[in-house]
Design a protein around this motif. Structure first.
Motif, short mmCIF file in Angstrom:
data_model
loop_
_atom_site.label_atom_id
_atom_site.label_comp_id
_atom_site.label_asym_id
_atom_site.label_seq_id
_atom_site.Cartn_x
_atom_site.Cartn_y
_atom_site.Cartn_z
N ALA A 148 -10.45 14.07 53.16
CA ALA A 148 -10.54 13.78 51.89
C ALA A 148 -10.07 13.69 50.71
CB ALA A 148 -11.79 15.33 51.16
N PRO A 149 -8.47 14.92 50.57
CA PRO A 149 -7.39 14.08 49.77
C PRO A 149 -6.86 12.93 49.75
CG PRO A 149 -7.41 16.50 51.04
CD PRO A 149 -8.52 15.84 51.53
N MET A 150 -7.28 11.94 51.07
CA MET A 150 -6.50 10.87 51.36
C MET A 150 -7.02 9.47 50.17
SD MET A 150 -4.29 10.96 55.13
CE MET A 150 -6.15 10.60 55.85
N LEU A 151 -8.57 9.87 50.29
CA LEU A 151 -9.61 9.18 50.02
C LEU A 151 -9.45 9.14 48.37
CD1 LEU A 151 -13.15 9.35 51.90
CD2 LEU A 151 -11.59 7.40 51.59
N GLY A 152 -9.18 10.71 47.95
CA GLY A 152 -9.06 10.60 46.16
C GLY A 152 -7.58 9.87 46.12
N PHE A 153 -6.61 10.61 47.22
CA PHE A 153 -5.53 8.92 45.94
C PHE A 153 -5.49 8.08 46.22
CE2 PHE A 153 -3.09 12.88 47.86
CZ PHE A 153 -2.53 13.77 47.16
N VAL A 154 -5.99 7.26 47.24
CA VAL A 154 -6.38 5.86 47.24
C VAL A 154 -7.14 5.00 46.60
CG1 VAL A 154 -7.85 4.20 48.98
CG2 VAL A 154 -7.06 6.01 49.81
N GLY A 155 -9.17 6.16 45.93
CA GLY A 155 -9.26 5.87 45.03
C GLY A 155 -8.39 5.64 43.39
N THR A 156 -7.24 7.12 43.53
CA THR A 156 -6.68 6.72 42.19
C THR A 156 -5.85 5.77 41.69
OG1 THR A 156 -7.02 8.69 42.27
CG2 THR A 156 -4.77 8.31 40.90
N ILE A 157 -5.00 5.25 43.11
CA ILE A 157 -4.41 4.10 43.44
C ILE A 157 -4.80 2.49 42.77
CG2 ILE A 157 -3.06 2.53 44.92
CD1 ILE A 157 -2.12 4.99 46.37
N PHE A 158 -6.02 2.72 43.76
CA PHE A 158 -6.90 1.27 43.02
C PHE A 158 -6.82 1.52 41.70
CE2 PHE A 158 -7.96 0.58 47.76
CZ PHE A 158 -7.68 0.04 47.44
N GLY A 159 -7.55 2.30 41.59
CA GLY A 159 -7.68 2.50 39.94
C GLY A 159 -6.35 2.38 38.75
N VAL A 160 -4.78 2.57 39.07
CA VAL A 160 -3.11 2.27 38.40
C VAL A 160 -4.08 1.24 38.92
CG1 VAL A 160 -1.89 3.22 37.95
CG2 VAL A 160 -3.24 4.65 38.77
N ILE A 161 -4.00 0.44 40.23
CA ILE A 161 -3.72 -1.50 40.19
C ILE A 161 -4.62 -2.17 38.98
CG2 ILE A 161 -3.78 -3.10 41.66
CD1 ILE A 161 -3.01 -1.24 44.64
N GLN A 162 -5.86 -1.29 38.90
CA GLN A 162 -6.85 -2.74 38.02
C GLN A 162 -6.55 -1.97 36.43
OE1 GLN A 162 -9.60 -4.25 38.81
NE2 GLN A 162 -9.48 -4.94 37.00
N ILE A 163 -6.03 -0.35 36.18
CA ILE A 163 -5.86 -0.77 35.36
C ILE A 163 -4.63 -1.43 34.82
CG2 ILE A 163 -4.26 1.30 33.77
CD1 ILE A 163 -5.87 3.27 34.34
N PHE A 164 -3.65 -1.85 35.50
CA PHE A 164 -2.56 -2.40 35.08
C PHE A 164 -1.92 -4.51 34.52
CE2 PHE A 164 -0.05 1.30 35.68
CZ PHE A 164 1.40 0.98 35.01
N ARG A 165 -4.30 -4.23 36.06
CA ARG A 165 -3.59 -5.66 35.63
C ARG A 165 -4.45 -5.97 35.05
NH1 ARG A 165 -8.94 -8.16 36.88
NH2 ARG A 165 -8.64 -10.38 37.83
N ASP A 166 -5.75 -4.72 34.23
CA ASP A 166 -6.25 -5.13 32.53
C ASP A 166 -5.50 -5.62 31.77
OD1 ASP A 166 -8.49 -5.09 34.32
OD2 ASP A 166 -8.40 -2.75 33.58
N VAL A 167 -3.96 -4.61 31.71
CA VAL A 167 -3.17 -5.31 30.69
C VAL A 167 -1.81 -6.18 31.06
CG1 VAL A 167 -0.06 -4.15 30.58
CG2 VAL A 167 -2.20 -1.82 30.49
N GLU A 168 -2.00 -7.03 32.18
CA GLU A 168 -1.23 -7.98 32.48
C GLU A 168 -2.62 -9.32 31.66
OE1 GLU A 168 -0.13 -10.93 35.75
OE2 GLU A 168 -0.84 -9.45 36.54
N SER A 179 -3.60 5.36 29.25
CA SER A 179 -4.30 6.72 29.30
C SER A 179 -5.53 7.75 29.85
CB SER A 179 -3.48 8.11 27.94
OG SER A 179 -4.54 7.52 26.76
N GLY A 180 -6.60 6.51 29.09
CA GLY A 180 -8.03 7.37 29.19
C GLY A 180 -8.41 6.45 30.74
N GLY A 181 -7.86 5.52 31.09
CA GLY A 181 -8.62 4.62 32.08
C GLY A 181 -7.58 5.46 33.49
N LEU A 182 -6.43 6.02 32.92
CA LEU A 182 -5.63 7.22 34.29
C LEU A 182 -6.67 8.52 33.97
CD1 LEU A 182 -3.21 6.74 36.38
CD2 LEU A 182 -1.66 7.57 34.73
N TYR A 183 -6.77 8.72 33.24
CA TYR A 183 -7.17 10.47 33.59
C TYR A 183 -8.33 10.07 33.86
CZ TYR A 183 -11.85 11.57 31.33
OH TYR A 183 -13.23 11.74 30.56
N VAL A 184 -9.48 9.24 34.08
CA VAL A 184 -10.41 8.49 34.83
C VAL A 184 -10.30 8.75 36.78
CG1 VAL A 184 -12.80 7.02 35.04
CG2 VAL A 184 -12.13 8.05 33.05
N LYS A 185 -9.42 7.84 36.59
CA LYS A 185 -9.30 7.84 37.77
C LYS A 185 -7.91 8.98 38.82
CE LYS A 185 -10.40 3.75 37.02
NZ LYS A 185 -11.55 3.47 37.54
#
Length: 233
Positions: A148-168, A179-185
């Motif tokens: 369960a914790p590893m799945l949570g970290f995976v979800g957060t990492i994918f979310g951060v990748i998506q955030i920086f992709r949107d920034v690019e 910051s809003g997207g990061l809190y959600v992830k």
């Protein structure tokens, strides 16, 4: 009259501001389910792990608790019947109890008349079988505590990748959206850690219950063997 007309725009403005505040409050005051769903698709397997762990814990807890119930006077009844030579009555007492301890002692009673080592082996094998039944699926809680914790970290990492992709793609950094997207992830990580901790606690609670029952069964088994060693049995 002119004073009332001058107050109308102010009242209208205050009403509009109040409505805006209410809408903002409703947006922020999300219920728990809505907040969890903002964690993304990874929340689906995390929630499935939570429900699986909950079902296993409740089912095993009830089973182990029922198996651990004190058999009032069981050993005394068995001892009385064995000393009186009434093995059938002693076996009937065990069958009527139908607990893990009673089934283990019943196996020993069916071997009375054979060498003590054979009786001890029969009791030991029956005890191991009962323990394995009690420990069924408990290890799954340990697996959930790790996954369960590893799945949570995976979800957060994918979310951060998506955030920086949107920034690019946007060609610039918007602190509010990042910051809003990061809190959600981070919801995924928090959920995974919480479920992992709960599963870890449940795993050790059940193991402690099983260990206490094993100690009780071993104590009764020693007393039963001592009973068979008494003269006249």
């Amino acid at each position: 009259m002119s004073l009332l007309q001058s107050n109308l725009p102010v009242d209208t403005l205050n009403q509009a501001q109040q409505q805006a505040i209410e809408l903002a409050t409703q947006h922020e005051n999300l219920n728990l389910l809505q907040l969890l769903m903002k964690g993304g698709w990874i929340m689906i397997p995390i929630l499935l792990l939570f429900f699986l762990g909950l079902v296993i814990f409740i089912e095993r807890y009830i089973t182990i608790r029922n198996a651990s119930k004190a058999d009032g006077g069981l050993m005394a009844q068995i001892k009385s019947n064995v000393l009186s030579g009434k093995l059938d009555s002693a076996i009937a007492v065990c069958r009527s109890s139908n607990s893990a301890l009673a089934r283990m002692l019943q196996k020993g009673l069916t071997r009375v008349g054979r060498p003590i080592k054979d009786i001890e082996a029969a009791i030991e094998n029956a005890g191991k079988l009962e323990v394995s039944r009690l420990e069924k699926n408990i290890n799954i809680l340990g697996i959930i505590a790790g996954i369960a914790p590893m799945l949570g970290f995976v979800g957060t990492i994918f979310g951060v990748i998506q955030i920086f992709r949107d920034v690019e793609i946007a060609g610039g950094i918007d602190i509010g959206s990042v910051s809003g997207g990061l809190y959600v992830k981070m919801i995924a990580s928090a959920s995974g850690l919480t479920i992992g901790i709960l599963a870890y606690i449940g795993y050790h609670i059940l193991n402690m219950m099983v260990e206490r029952l094993i100690l009780k069964m071993e104590t009764e088994a020693v007393e039963f063997i001592d009973l068979l060693d008494e003269p006249g049995v």
